[in-house]
Design a protein around this motif. Structure first.
Motif, PDB file in Angstrom:
ATOM      1  N   SER A  60       0.821  -1.203   0.000  1.00  0.00           N
ATOM      2  CA  SER A  60       0.000   0.000   0.000  1.00  0.00           C
ATOM      3  C   SER A  60       0.856   1.254   0.000  1.00  0.00           C
ATOM      4  O   SER A  60       0.633   2.180  -0.787  1.00  0.00           O
ATOM      5  CB  SER A  60      -0.912   0.010   1.234  1.00  0.00           C
ATOM      6  N   PHE A  61       1.821   1.304   0.900  1.00  0.00           N
ATOM      7  CA  PHE A  61       2.593   2.526   1.087  1.00  0.00           C
ATOM      8  C   PHE A  61       3.668   2.701   0.022  1.00  0.00           C
ATOM      9  O   PHE A  61       3.849   3.796  -0.511  1.00  0.00           O
ATOM     10  CB  PHE A  61       3.222   2.510   2.481  1.00  0.00           C
ATOM     11  N   LEU A  62       4.380   1.646  -0.281  1.00  0.00           N
ATOM     12  CA  LEU A  62       5.480   1.732  -1.241  1.00  0.00           C
ATOM     13  C   LEU A  62       5.046   1.347  -2.650  1.00  0.00           C
ATOM     14  O   LEU A  62       5.300   2.065  -3.620  1.00  0.00           O
ATOM     15  CB  LEU A  62       6.639   0.823  -0.800  1.00  0.00           C
ATOM     16  N   GLY A  63       4.364   0.206  -2.751  1.00  0.00           N
ATOM     17  CA  GLY A  63       4.038  -0.331  -4.067  1.00  0.00           C
ATOM     18  C   GLY A  63       3.035   0.498  -4.843  1.00  0.00           C
ATOM     19  O   GLY A  63       3.242   0.808  -6.025  1.00  0.00           O
ATOM     20  N   ILE A  64       1.923   0.893  -4.194  1.00  0.00           N
ATOM     21  CA  ILE A  64       0.894   1.643  -4.918  1.00  0.00           C
ATOM     22  C   ILE A  64       1.400   3.022  -5.307  1.00  0.00           C
ATOM     23  O   ILE A  64       1.160   3.490  -6.425  1.00  0.00           O
ATOM     24  CB  ILE A  64      -0.394   1.756  -4.075  1.00  0.00           C
ATOM     25  N   ALA A  65       2.107   3.687  -4.387  1.00  0.00           N
ATOM     26  CA  ALA A  65       2.674   4.996  -4.733  1.00  0.00           C
ATOM     27  C   ALA A  65       3.575   4.865  -5.955  1.00  0.00           C
ATOM     28  O   ALA A  65       3.547   5.709  -6.864  1.00  0.00           O
ATOM     29  CB  ALA A  65       3.459   5.551  -3.547  1.00  0.00           C
ATOM     30  N   GLY A  66       4.361   3.786  -6.015  1.00  0.00           N
ATOM     31  CA  GLY A  66       5.248   3.575  -7.160  1.00  0.00           C
ATOM     32  C   GLY A  66       4.490   3.258  -8.432  1.00  0.00           C
ATOM     33  O   GLY A  66       4.832   3.760  -9.509  1.00  0.00           O
ATOM     34  N   THR A 319       4.881  14.061 -10.639  1.00  0.00           N
ATOM     35  CA  THR A 319       5.010  15.455 -11.063  1.00  0.00           C
ATOM     36  C   THR A 319       6.235  16.150 -10.476  1.00  0.00           C
ATOM     37  O   THR A 319       6.891  16.937 -11.154  1.00  0.00           O
ATOM     38  CB  THR A 319       3.754  16.249 -10.668  1.00  0.00           C
ATOM     39  N   LEU A 320       6.547  15.858  -9.226  1.00  0.00           N
ATOM     40  CA  LEU A 320       7.636  16.570  -8.558  1.00  0.00           C
ATOM     41  C   LEU A 320       8.993  15.890  -8.738  1.00  0.00           C
ATOM     42  O   LEU A 320      10.035  16.558  -8.674  1.00  0.00           O
ATOM     43  CB  LEU A 320       7.327  16.706  -7.062  1.00  0.00           C
ATOM     44  N   LEU A 321       8.985  14.578  -8.932  1.00  0.00           N
ATOM     45  CA  LEU A 321      10.240  13.843  -9.137  1.00  0.00           C
ATOM     46  C   LEU A 321      10.434  13.453 -10.593  1.00  0.00           C
ATOM     47  O   LEU A 321      11.491  13.691 -11.188  1.00  0.00           O
ATOM     48  CB  LEU A 321      10.260  12.572  -8.273  1.00  0.00           C
ATOM     49  N   GLY A 322       9.398  12.845 -11.173  1.00  0.00           N
ATOM     50  CA  GLY A 322       9.514  12.281 -12.516  1.00  0.00           C
ATOM     51  C   GLY A 322       9.979  10.838 -12.448  1.00  0.00           C
ATOM     52  O   GLY A 322      10.844  10.485 -11.630  1.00  0.00           O
ATOM     53  N   LYS A 323       9.403  10.005 -13.291  1.00  0.00           N
ATOM     54  CA  LYS A 323       9.703   8.572 -13.286  1.00  0.00           C
ATOM     55  C   LYS A 323      11.197   8.299 -13.415  1.00  0.00           C
ATOM     56  O   LYS A 323      11.731   7.395 -12.773  1.00  0.00           O
ATOM     57  CB  LYS A 323       8.940   7.908 -14.439  1.00  0.00           C
ATOM     58  N   ALA A 324      11.893   9.090 -14.221  1.00  0.00           N
ATOM     59  CA  ALA A 324      13.318   8.841 -14.490  1.00  0.00           C
ATOM     60  C   ALA A 324      14.194   9.049 -13.268  1.00  0.00           C
ATOM     61  O   ALA A 324      15.353   8.615 -13.258  1.00  0.00           O
ATOM     62  CB  ALA A 324      13.794   9.756 -15.622  1.00  0.00           C
ATOM     63  N   HIS A 325      13.656   9.674 -12.205  1.00  0.00           N
ATOM     64  CA  HIS A 325      14.462   9.965 -11.022  1.00  0.00           C
ATOM     65  C   HIS A 325      14.034   9.140  -9.808  1.00  0.00           C
ATOM     66  O   HIS A 325      14.460   9.428  -8.682  1.00  0.00           O
ATOM     67  CB  HIS A 325      14.367  11.458 -10.696  1.00  0.00           C
ATOM     68  N   SER A 332      28.005   3.493 -11.093  1.00  0.00           N
ATOM     69  CA  SER A 332      27.852   4.495 -12.149  1.00  0.00           C
ATOM     70  C   SER A 332      26.475   4.430 -12.809  1.00  0.00           C
ATOM     71  O   SER A 332      26.163   5.239 -13.675  1.00  0.00           O
ATOM     72  CB  SER A 332      28.936   4.286 -13.218  1.00  0.00           C
ATOM     73  N   GLU A 333      25.645   3.463 -12.402  1.00  0.00           N
ATOM     74  CA  GLU A 333      24.346   3.261 -13.038  1.00  0.00           C
ATOM     75  C   GLU A 333      23.208   3.636 -12.093  1.00  0.00           C
ATOM     76  O   GLU A 333      23.240   3.320 -10.906  1.00  0.00           O
ATOM     77  CB  GLU A 333      24.200   1.789 -13.446  1.00  0.00           C
ATOM     78  N   PHE A 334      22.197   4.341 -12.636  1.00  0.00           N
ATOM     79  CA  PHE A 334      21.002   4.664 -11.865  1.00  0.00           C
ATOM     80  C   PHE A 334      19.932   3.629 -12.191  1.00  0.00           C
ATOM     81  O   PHE A 334      19.509   3.498 -13.342  1.00  0.00           O
ATOM     82  CB  PHE A 334      20.496   6.073 -12.196  1.00  0.00           C
ATOM     83  N   VAL A 335      19.489   2.872 -11.180  1.00  0.00           N
ATOM     84  CA  VAL A 335      18.537   1.788 -11.378  1.00  0.00           C
ATOM     85  C   VAL A 335      17.149   2.238 -10.920  1.00  0.00           C
ATOM     86  O   VAL A 335      16.952   2.625  -9.766  1.00  0.00           O
ATOM     87  CB  VAL A 335      18.959   0.539 -10.577  1.00  0.00           C
ATOM     88  N   LEU A 336      16.173   2.211 -11.850  1.00  0.00           N
ATOM     89  CA  LEU A 336      14.804   2.580 -11.507  1.00  0.00           C
ATOM     90  C   LEU A 336      14.226   1.580 -10.506  1.00  0.00           C
ATOM     91  O   LEU A 336      14.442   0.383 -10.622  1.00  0.00           O
ATOM     92  CB  LEU A 336      13.927   2.622 -12.753  1.00  0.00           C
ATOM     93  N   ASN A 337      13.482   2.094  -9.522  1.00  0.00           N
ATOM     94  CA  ASN A 337      12.833   1.234  -8.522  1.00  0.00           C
ATOM     95  C   ASN A 337      11.566   1.933  -8.064  1.00  0.00           C
ATOM     96  O   ASN A 337      11.616   2.864  -7.253  1.00  0.00           O
ATOM     97  CB  ASN A 337      13.774   0.976  -7.340  1.00  0.00           C
ATOM     98  N   ASN A 338      10.421   1.499  -8.587  1.00  0.00           N
ATOM     99  CA  ASN A 338       9.181   2.205  -8.254  1.00  0.00           C
ATOM    100  C   ASN A 338       8.745   2.016  -6.810  1.00  0.00           C
ATOM    101  O   ASN A 338       7.856   2.727  -6.323  1.00  0.00           O
ATOM    102  CB  ASN A 338       8.046   1.829  -9.218  1.00  0.00           C
ATOM    103  N   LEU A 422      13.606 -13.212  -5.045  1.00  0.00           N
ATOM    104  CA  LEU A 422      12.660 -12.451  -5.871  1.00  0.00           C
ATOM    105  C   LEU A 422      12.757 -10.947  -5.618  1.00  0.00           C
ATOM    106  O   LEU A 422      11.780 -10.218  -5.767  1.00  0.00           O
ATOM    107  CB  LEU A 422      11.230 -12.925  -5.584  1.00  0.00           C
ATOM    108  N   LYS A 423      13.925 -10.460  -5.282  1.00  0.00           N
ATOM    109  CA  LYS A 423      14.079  -9.096  -4.769  1.00  0.00           C
ATOM    110  C   LYS A 423      13.756  -7.992  -5.766  1.00  0.00           C
ATOM    111  O   LYS A 423      13.562  -6.839  -5.370  1.00  0.00           O
ATOM    112  CB  LYS A 423      15.507  -8.900  -4.250  1.00  0.00           C
ATOM    113  N   ASN A 424      13.669  -8.277  -7.065  1.00  0.00           N
ATOM    114  CA  ASN A 424      13.437  -7.230  -8.054  1.00  0.00           C
ATOM    115  C   ASN A 424      11.963  -7.013  -8.400  1.00  0.00           C
ATOM    116  O   ASN A 424      11.646  -6.195  -9.264  1.00  0.00           O
ATOM    117  CB  ASN A 424      14.216  -7.538  -9.341  1.00  0.00           C
TER     118      ASN A 424
END
Length: 536
Positions: A60-66, A319-325, A332-338, A422-424
């Motif tokens: 609810s808190f982490l997954g849905i917001a993502g 809106t304030l962060l953007g998906k890419a951030h 050296s790599e930025f890994v997306l994590n919703n 299954l961490k990803n």
């Protein structure tokens, strides 16, 4: 003071408070009623807050917001489904369950269908659903701790949460779990309200400005259902991607099977709550059926308010962060994590102290939910299999509590191992699968036991096994596990496995006749509706 230090202090405060509660509860945790049901001394309001604390998980808190931050409208459908689900619990399940059961879901089934095989199958289903749900919480814990304290590896973060979970259940039982859930619910609601207010302050508290900003956020997908590769400007077949605003459906559920997948998810979420063992178990902690109804009303109010606020959390992050951030830097790599949308939003609008607070709230959320899940799994084995199948009901309270505590340890270790593997995965997605399994296996058995005279043991075993096996198999052969080559094209199996579970239960009951099972319906019906003979 660094971000890591602030976070460690916040986490340390949460852990010390919950361990203190566990120590207090350990002296009131001697009998099976105290261990499984907190002595049935929890009031309706207290239990309602605890139910909300148990239900508002990391998903609810982490997954849905993502999911909202990455997929807009489609992600918000998770919030809608989980909120509406409580109407099913309120209208169909809460009162009859409290009246007919003792500690577990299998108690309800065994009151009507008095055979050992009933408890065995019900306990197996409970353990499968519990483990699937628990994985999401453990993965959420790893994401949070690894984001804020990079020195703590993802794996060790999961191990730490698992160890704390085992301590809470083994020493504190349901009483400690209940109060951990109450404190967590208060912290979570406070954090969500504060974060929502700060987000709206960025838009001058104007809903018009807020939704205008959301409408300007767009997402891209390919008509064939595939997604764009990193850095690509065209789909794999050379076609230009379709652009959609976040307020439009289709960013997550698109392509040939998108609509069916969304319907399947909705069915799983709306029906699944009524089959979740750790939620059902909470209704045995109250002294009466009236208190059970009060619990659901209060839980619905709190859960409804929270899921409304996920709008501000998810769209605020978009809106304030953007998906890419939204993600974490790995070398050296930025890994997306919703899963990190809400904590990173907190850092954006409130700085590192607010980030540490929100992360600590998420951590408390995870601790509370995994404790509830663990005690549900432990009770399924110790009460249903060990006591009523292996020992044939010859109760030794001390022995049963010991078995439950050992089982809690085993479940904790197993969940740690699976979560690391299954961490990803997105935590809300994993919980959606747990709901699908619960809706397919448990709900047909519970509903038909309470409301259909002809229902019998054959139907119950057939329905639960078909629902359980079909949902698990369909998940394994779905795109979630096998990717684009998967033979089953839906990510959630609910639209297929739920009807299969009901059909198998009905057909199994119609092709066989058991007069003993039919005769117990009247007794069960009276007890379910008026509470005569219910556990006090």
């Amino acid at each position: 003071m660094t971000k890591e230090t602030q976070t460690l202090i916040m986490f340390g405060i949460i852990v010390l408070i919950t361990l203190g509660i566990t120590f207090w509860a350990s002296r009131r945790n001697k009998t099976t009623t105290e261990f499984y049901a907190a002595g049935r001394q929890i009031s309706g309001v207290q239990n309602g807050i605890a139910v909300a604390g148990d239900y508002m998980s990391a998903a609810s808190f982490l997954g849905i917001a993502g999911l909202i931050a990455f997929n807009g409208y489609d992600g918000f459908m998770y919030s809608v489904g989980w909120l509406v689900a409580y109407l099913t619990v309120l209208l169909l399940i809460a009162e009859p369950l409290r009246n007919t059961g003792k500690f577990t879901m299998a108690d309800v089934l065994a009151l009507r269908l008095r055979k050992k095989s009933v408890r065995t199958v019900a306990a197996i289903s409970t353990l499968v659903v519990t483990l699937m749900y628990m994985l999401a919480q453990m993965i959420g814990a790893g994401s949070i701790v690894n984001l804020l304290i990079p020195a703590i590896d993802f794996t060790w973060a999961i191990v730490g949460v698992g160890v704390l979970m085992i301590i809470y259940v083994i020493f504190g039982g349901m009483l400690a779990t209940t109060w951990v859930q109450i404190i967590k619910a208060v912290l979570l609601m406070g954090g969500a309200i504060l974060l929502s207010i700060i987000v709206m302050a960025q838009f001058n508290f104007s809903f018009t400005q807020f939704f205008d900003a959301i409408f300007n956020v767009t997402g891209k997908y390919c008509a064939d259902g595939s997604t764009l590769a990193a850095g690509a400007t065209a789909c794999a077949n050379g076609a230009a991607p379709i652009v959609k605003h976040y307020t439009q459906p289709g960013l997550l559920y698109h392509g040939t099977y998108g609509s069916l997948d969304l319907i399947s998810l909705g069915l799983a979420l709306i029906l699944g709550t009524a089959g979740l063992p750790h939620i059902l178990m909470r209704f045995y902690t109250v002294p009466s059926a009236k208190a059970a109804r009060t619990s659901v009303v209060w839980a619905t109010i709190l859960i409804g308010a929270f899921y409304i606020m996920t709008t501000f959390l998810g769209f605020g992050a978009a809106t304030l962060l953007g998906k890419a951030h939204i993600g974490v830097q790995k070398g050296s790599e930025f890994v997306l994590n919703n899963n990190l949308a809400a904590p990173l939003l907190a850092e954006k609008v409130g700085g590192t102290i607010f980030l540490a607070f929100i992360a600590a709230v998420a951590f408390a959320t995870i601790l509370a939910v995994v404790a509830g899940l663990t005690i549900a799994g432990a009770s399924a084995f110790a009460h249903d299999i060990w006591l009523n199948v292996v020992k044939s009901g010859r109760e030794d309270e001390r022995e049963q509590v010991v078995v439950a505590k050992v089982t809690a340890g085993v479940i904790g270790v197993l969940s740690i191992i699976l979560a690391i593997a299954l961490k990803n995965q997105n935590v809300a997605f994993l919980v959606g699968l747990a709901f699908a399994i619960a809706a397919s296996a448990n709900v047909p058995a519970i509903v038909l036991t309470l409301f259909w005279r002809r229902f019998n043991t054959t139907g119950m075993i057939a329905g639960m096994l078909v629902g359980l096996i079909s949902s698990v198999v369909l998940i394994i052969i779905s795109p979630s596990i096998m990717g684009a080559a998967a033979p089953f094209k839906l990510t959630n199996p609910g639209i297929v496995s739920i009807p299969l579970g009901f059909a198998a239960a009905i057909i199994g009951s119609l092709v066989t006749r058991d007069e003993a099972d039919a005769e117990t319906f009247s007794e069960t019906n009276v007890r379910a509706n008026v509470g005569l003979g219910a556990e006090v």
